[in-house]
Write a protein that holds these residues in place. Structure first.
Motif, PDB file in Angstrom:
ATOM      1  N   CYS A  15       0.832  -1.201   0.000  1.00  0.00           N
ATOM      2  CA  CYS A  15       0.000   0.000   0.000  1.00  0.00           C
ATOM      3  C   CYS A  15       0.870   1.256   0.000  1.00  0.00           C
ATOM      4  O   CYS A  15       2.040   1.230   0.369  1.00  0.00           O
ATOM      5  CB  CYS A  15      -0.902   0.026   1.230  1.00  0.00           C
ATOM      6  N   VAL A  16       0.253   2.359  -0.422  1.00  0.00           N
ATOM      7  CA  VAL A  16       0.821   3.684  -0.221  1.00  0.00           C
ATOM      8  C   VAL A  16      -0.114   4.423   0.719  1.00  0.00           C
ATOM      9  O   VAL A  16      -1.325   4.515   0.461  1.00  0.00           O
ATOM     10  CB  VAL A  16       0.951   4.461  -1.536  1.00  0.00           C
ATOM     11  N   VAL A  17       0.438   4.971   1.799  1.00  0.00           N
ATOM     12  CA  VAL A  17      -0.378   5.650   2.802  1.00  0.00           C
ATOM     13  C   VAL A  17       0.122   7.085   2.920  1.00  0.00           C
ATOM     14  O   VAL A  17       1.276   7.333   3.261  1.00  0.00           O
ATOM     15  CB  VAL A  17      -0.310   4.935   4.163  1.00  0.00           C
ATOM     16  N   GLY A  18      -0.762   8.042   2.625  1.00  0.00           N
ATOM     17  CA  GLY A  18      -0.397   9.445   2.560  1.00  0.00           C
ATOM     18  C   GLY A  18      -0.137  10.076   3.913  1.00  0.00           C
ATOM     19  O   GLY A  18      -0.471   9.531   4.977  1.00  0.00           O
ATOM     20  N   THR A  19       0.437  11.269   3.874  1.00  0.00           N
ATOM     21  CA  THR A  19       0.831  12.007   5.071  1.00  0.00           C
ATOM     22  C   THR A  19      -0.339  12.197   6.035  1.00  0.00           C
ATOM     23  O   THR A  19      -1.432  12.615   5.634  1.00  0.00           O
ATOM     24  CB  THR A  19       1.382  13.382   4.672  1.00  0.00           C
ATOM     25  N   GLY A  20      -0.102  11.883   7.315  1.00  0.00           N
ATOM     26  CA  GLY A  20      -1.087  12.140   8.352  1.00  0.00           C
ATOM     27  C   GLY A  20      -2.258  11.191   8.382  1.00  0.00           C
ATOM     28  O   GLY A  20      -3.202  11.386   9.173  1.00  0.00           O
ATOM     29  N   ALA A  21      -2.265  10.138   7.568  1.00  0.00           N
ATOM     30  CA  ALA A  21      -3.372   9.178   7.579  1.00  0.00           C
ATOM     31  C   ALA A  21      -3.307   8.309   8.828  1.00  0.00           C
ATOM     32  O   ALA A  21      -2.249   8.137   9.444  1.00  0.00           O
ATOM     33  CB  ALA A  21      -3.339   8.314   6.330  1.00  0.00           C
ATOM     34  N   ARG A  22      -4.463   7.759   9.184  1.00  0.00           N
ATOM     35  CA  ARG A  22      -4.552   6.880  10.360  1.00  0.00           C
ATOM     36  C   ARG A  22      -5.236   5.579   9.961  1.00  0.00           C
ATOM     37  O   ARG A  22      -6.322   5.600   9.364  1.00  0.00           O
ATOM     38  CB  ARG A  22      -5.333   7.557  11.481  1.00  0.00           C
ATOM     39  N   ILE A  23      -4.592   4.473  10.293  1.00  0.00           N
ATOM     40  CA  ILE A  23      -5.135   3.149  10.012  1.00  0.00           C
ATOM     41  C   ILE A  23      -5.579   2.536  11.337  1.00  0.00           C
ATOM     42  O   ILE A  23      -4.760   2.323  12.245  1.00  0.00           O
ATOM     43  CB  ILE A  23      -4.089   2.241   9.335  1.00  0.00           C
ATOM     44  N   GLY A  24      -6.870   2.248  11.471  1.00  0.00           N
ATOM     45  CA  GLY A  24      -7.424   1.779  12.730  1.00  0.00           C
ATOM     46  C   GLY A  24      -6.963   0.387  13.105  1.00  0.00           C
ATOM     47  O   GLY A  24      -6.527  -0.412  12.261  1.00  0.00           O
ATOM     48  N   SER A  25      -7.082   0.075  14.373  1.00  0.00           N
ATOM     49  CA  SER A  25      -6.653  -1.224  14.879  1.00  0.00           C
ATOM     50  C   SER A  25      -7.425  -2.345  14.186  1.00  0.00           C
ATOM     51  O   SER A  25      -8.635  -2.251  13.952  1.00  0.00           O
ATOM     52  CB  SER A  25      -6.869  -1.298  16.388  1.00  0.00           C
TER      53      SER A  25
END
Length: 366
Positions: free
Chosen positions: A313-323
Motif C-alpha cells: 500500500c501507499v499511505v499518505g501524510t497524516g493518515a490513520r489506520i485503525g486497529s
C-alpha cells in the motif's frame, strides 16, 4: 612510468541533462493531488532525488528540469542543486508541449554537444556512461535506451538492425515485431534538439523519431538488461520504492542502508510490530503493537494502530489506520482515517480527508 603501467582514462567531454517532470500524474491520484509525481516520497526521499544522484555520479553537473504541474515544488526542495553537487535550472511550460516539445522548450539553457534526456517517472539501472559512450562511438544523432519486456504492446516498440541502429519506431502497436521498447532515456545531439519545432506540442514517439528515421539520421539503440520500471501506477510505485530499499534498484540517494525496511528518524515502531518487504516508514510515523507493514510506503506522520495489516500500500501524510484494519494493494490519501476493522483490498483508493467508519465492511475497487 613502467611499460605496463595503466594510463588514466581521459575524462569524457562534458554532457548536460534534461529531466521531464511536467506530467500531472493522473494514474497516481490521489497521491499527486498535493505533489507532482517525481516529488512523491520514494524510499525516503523524493523520487527525483534518486535520478539526480545517478546523473551526478556520471559526472554531469548541469541539469535542466522541464516543469509544469506544481512547478514551484521542485525549486522549493532542490533549489539551485548545490547541495547535490549540481547546477539545476527550471523551465516551466505555460501549456502542455508533449515530450519533444518539452525538450525543445529548454534548448536555450543548453550548451554541451551531448544532452541526456530522462522521463521523470522511470526507475532504471542503465549504465549511463556506456549509454553516452555508445552515442559518441556511433556518431549518432539520437541514442535510445531500449529494454526488453514480456508485453511490448503498451510501449513504443523499437526494432534495430545488427549494428544496433534503429530501423523503425512503432508506438503502442497491437502486433509488435520485437520485444524491445523505448525506455524513456535518450542522448541527443544538441543540434537535433534545436531543430525540433518550437512553440507547439511535439511527440518524440510520433513525430521526432519517425522524422529522423525518414531523413536518414543515425538513430542508435542501446539495449541492455538492467533494472527498469515505469513508476506511473500505484502498484509500480510501491514496487519501485521497495526495490530501492532492498537494493534491487541502484541509487546513491537512499537515506540509510539497504535491507528489509527503511525506518526514517522520528518514527516509533512497537517492538512486536513487523516491518518488511522493502517498506518505508516515514518520519514521525507510529506503528502499533502486532501491526504488520509489508512492501508498503508510509509517508510522514502516519499512524498504524495495533493489529493492523498493511500490505503493498501507499499511505499518505497524516493518515490513520485503525486497529485490526486490513489494507492490501490500496492507496490512502493524506489525512484519511480508516476505521477499526475495515478491509480495503484490490486497488481501492481513498481520497484525502475521507473517514471510513469502524464497521468492518469490506471495501474493494469494484
Amino acid at each position: 612510468m613502467s611499460a605496463d603501467a595503466q594510463t588514466p582514462a581521459e575524462p569524457r567531454p562534458k554532457a548536460e541533462a534534461v529531466v521531464l517532470v511536467g506530467g500531472r500524474g493522473v494514474r497516481l491520484r490521489p497521491l499527486t493531488l498535493s505533489a507532482p509525481k517525481p516529488m512523491l516520497p520514494t524510499a525516503g526521499v523524493p523520487f527525483l532525488a534518486h535520478l539526480l544522484s545517478r546523473i551526478r555520479a556520471l559526472g554531469v553537473e548541469h541539469v535542466v528540469l522541464g516543469t509544469s504541474y506544481k512547478a514551484e515544488v521542485f525549486e522549493e526542495h532542490f533549489g539551485d542543486g548545490a547541495d547535490l553537487g549540481l547546477h539545476i535550472e527550471y523551465v516551466v511550460e505555460s501549456e502542455p508541449l508533449d515530450t519533444a516539445g518539452a525538450i525543445r522548450n529548454v534548448a536555450d539553457r543548453l550548451s554541451a554537444d551531448d544532452v541526456l534526456v530522462f522521463n521523470g517517472d522511470i526507475l532504471s539501472g542503465v549504465d549511463l556512461g556506456e549509454l553516452l559512450d555508445t552515442h559518441r562511438e556511433t556518431s549518432a544523432d539520437v541514442t535510445l535506451h531500449l529494454v526488453k519486456v514480456d508485453d511490448p504492446r503498451r510501449f513504443g516498440c523499437v526494432p534495430t538492425d545488427g549494428d544496433g541502429r534503429v530501423t523503425d519506431f512503432l508506438e503502442k502497436t497491437d502486433d509488435p515485431p520485437v520485444d524491445q521498447i523505448n525506455a524513456g532515456c535518450y542522448v541527443f545531439r544538441r543540434e537535433v534538439i534545436e531543430r525540433i519545432p518550437s512553440g507547439r506540442p511535439v511527440s518524440v514517439e510520433r513525430e521526432t523519431f519517425p522524422g529522423l528515421l525518414a531523413e536518414g539520421a543515425r538513430v542508435q539503440g542501446y539495449i541492455d538488461a538492467s533494472y527498469w520500471l515505469d513508476m506511473g501506477t500505484p502498484a509500480a510505485f510501491v514496487r519501485g520504492s521497495a526495490d530501492l530499499v532492498q537494493g534491487h534498484a541502484p541509487s546513491a540517494a537512499l537515506p540509510g542502508p539497504t535491507g528489509k525496511a527503511l525506518v526514517l528518524p522520528g518514527a516509533i515502531v512497537a517492538e512486536d510490530a513487523v516491518i518488511d518487504g522493502g517498506s518505508t516508514v516515514g518520519a514521525r510515523c507510529e506503528i502499533g503493537s502486532r501491526a504488520q507493514v509489508s512492501g508498503s510506503v508510509l509517508f510522514e506522520d502516519v499512524t498504524v494502530e495495533p493489529g493492523a495489516i498493511v500490505e503493498r500500500c501507499v499511505v499518505g501524510t497524516g493518515a490513520r489506520i485503525g486497529s485490526g484494519a486490513v489494507l492490501r494493494d490500496a492507496v490512502i490519501g493524506d489525512g484519511a482515517v480508516i476505521g477499526t476493522g475495515c478491509e480495503l483490498v484490490e486497488g481501492i483508493r481513498i481520497w484525502p480527508g475521507v473517514e471510513l467508519p469502524p464497521n468492518g465492511v469490506r471495501f474493494s475497487a469494484d
